[in-house]
Write an enzyme that holds these catalytic residues in place. Structure first.
Site, mmCIF file in Angstrom:
data_model
loop_
_atom_site.group_PDB
_atom_site.id
_atom_site.type_symbol
_atom_site.label_atom_id
_atom_site.label_comp_id
_atom_site.label_asym_id
_atom_site.label_seq_id
_atom_site.Cartn_x
_atom_site.Cartn_y
_atom_site.Cartn_z
ATOM 1 N NE ARG A 51 -23.638 -12.937 1.210
ATOM 2 C CZ ARG A 51 -22.489 -12.282 1.035
ATOM 3 N NH1 ARG A 51 -21.754 -12.510 0.007
ATOM 4 N NH2 ARG A 51 -22.082 -11.390 1.930
ATOM 5 C CB THR A 52 -30.236 -11.301 2.690
ATOM 6 O OG1 THR A 52 -29.320 -12.265 3.186
ATOM 7 C CG2 THR A 52 -31.651 -11.736 2.981
ATOM 8 C CE LYS A 81 -36.701 11.259 12.516
ATOM 9 N NZ LYS A 81 -37.859 11.609 11.692
ATOM 10 N NE ARG A 102 -29.943 -9.661 7.251
ATOM 11 C CZ ARG A 102 -28.915 -10.236 6.633
ATOM 12 N NH1 ARG A 102 -27.738 -9.637 6.606
ATOM 13 N NH2 ARG A 102 -29.054 -11.405 6.044
ATOM 14 C CG HIS A 130 -30.573 -15.688 7.350
ATOM 15 N ND1 HIS A 130 -31.538 -15.316 6.444
ATOM 16 C CD2 HIS A 130 -29.405 -15.153 6.893
ATOM 17 C CE1 HIS A 130 -30.982 -14.595 5.480
ATOM 18 N NE2 HIS A 130 -29.687 -14.474 5.736
#
Ligand code: CP
Length: 305
Positions: A51-52, A81, A102, A130
């Protein structure tokens, strides 16, 4: 506004301004189709998302902007890395005008915002916050009811549920809110969040049985148990499943919310109920994210706020 990293940082005036923009976009989307013309947005996702990420990307495209994207930055970007988040951000700020992040660490967006010349939007940070989910949650709620004075039951994972933490911050901007927090003991709302709520005038009632939630609550906000964040001793707990049968005692105007994804904590037999708002919530995510990026571009790039 430059960054949006926490719902603690927004005022009620700004929230209402955002909702007015989102409402306008929902009704007259075509009028905004060049709002991000010439603007590049980076979506940098270290954790899975449907969704986001996709609603942000849809929002950028609907506003006429362009995208660069990493959908699995933990594996496919230079974090693999050993590059620090801060260095990655200092690189991407040269490639994009806004970064949607995120990440699995609670302080990730705050750290990113401290080193970034371009706006950072928190798209989910560990078990912390969130904030854009909370924007779309409250936007969806206010389409049904005046938020001042509501009673809401919040259930599931109140400890690691970052959507819950951000939602409670936003609700604290309203008057006379009563929250029933229903969770197993080990997934109760952490004390620091309870203390903040109480200091802001929210009435918080802790429940350990579903029957303790009154029949006339305005909203039930169910959440998924965040299995990926649980400690070993917290796993394999019994879970409460909301279904047609146990929901039948609630009023005709008790609405069901869920940030999604769900596993099985809302039975699909509720999906056809007009009070089930979770798919509407997910779709509203596009409008509210369009509104947020539109506002940040205006504030930061055009008005130097
Ligand atoms: N609600 C939410 O954050 O969903 P995604 O994990 O699919 O983005």
């Amino acid at each position: 506004m430059k960054d949006f990293v926490s719902t603690k940082d927004i005022s009620r005036v700004e929230l209402e301004e955002l909702f007015a923009i989102a409402k306008d976009i929902k009704k007259n989307g075509c009028e905004f189709k060049e709002a991000l013309k010439g603007f590049i947005v980076a979506t940098l996702f270290y954790e899975p998302s449907t969704r986001t990420r996709l609603s942000f990307e849809s929002a950028v495209l609907r506003l006429g902007g362009s995208l660069i994207s990493t959908e699995n930055a933990k594996e496919n970007a230079s974090a693999k890395k050993g590059e620090s988040l801060e260095d990655t951000i200092k690189i991407i700020e040269g490639y994009a005008d806004m970064i949607i992040l995120r990440h699995n660490e609670n302080d990730s967006s705050l750290r990113a915002s401290k080193v970034s010349k371009v706006p950072i939007i928190n798209a989910g940070a560990g078990g912390g916050e969130h904030p854009t989910q909370a924007l779309l949650d409250v936007f969806t709620m206010q389409e049904k009811k005046n938020i001042d004075g509501i009673k809401i039951a919040i259930m599931g994972d109140l400890k690691y549920g970052r959507t819950v933490h951000s939602l409670l911050n936003l609700l604290s901007l309203y008057k006379n809110i009563v929250v029933y927090g229903f969770a197993v003991k080990s997934l109760e709302l952490p004390k620091n969040y309870k203390d903040i709520l109480i200091s802001k005038g929210i009435t918080y009632i802790e429940c350990h049985e579903f029957d303790e939630i009154p029949n006339n609550v305005d909203f039930i906000y169910q959440t998924r148990v965040q299995e990926e964040r649980l400690e070993e001793k917290e796993k394999h707990l019994s879970k409460f499943i909301l279904n047609k049968d146990n929901f039948s005692r609630f009023s005709d105007s008790t609405y069901i919310l869920h940030p999604l994804p769900r596993v099985d904590e809302i039975s699909t037999d509720l999906d056809g109920d007009k009070r089930a708002l979770y798919f509407t919530q997910a779709h509203n995510g596009v409008y509210i994210r369009q509104a947020l990026m539109y506002k940040i571009k205006k504030d930061f790039y055009e008005n130097n706020i």
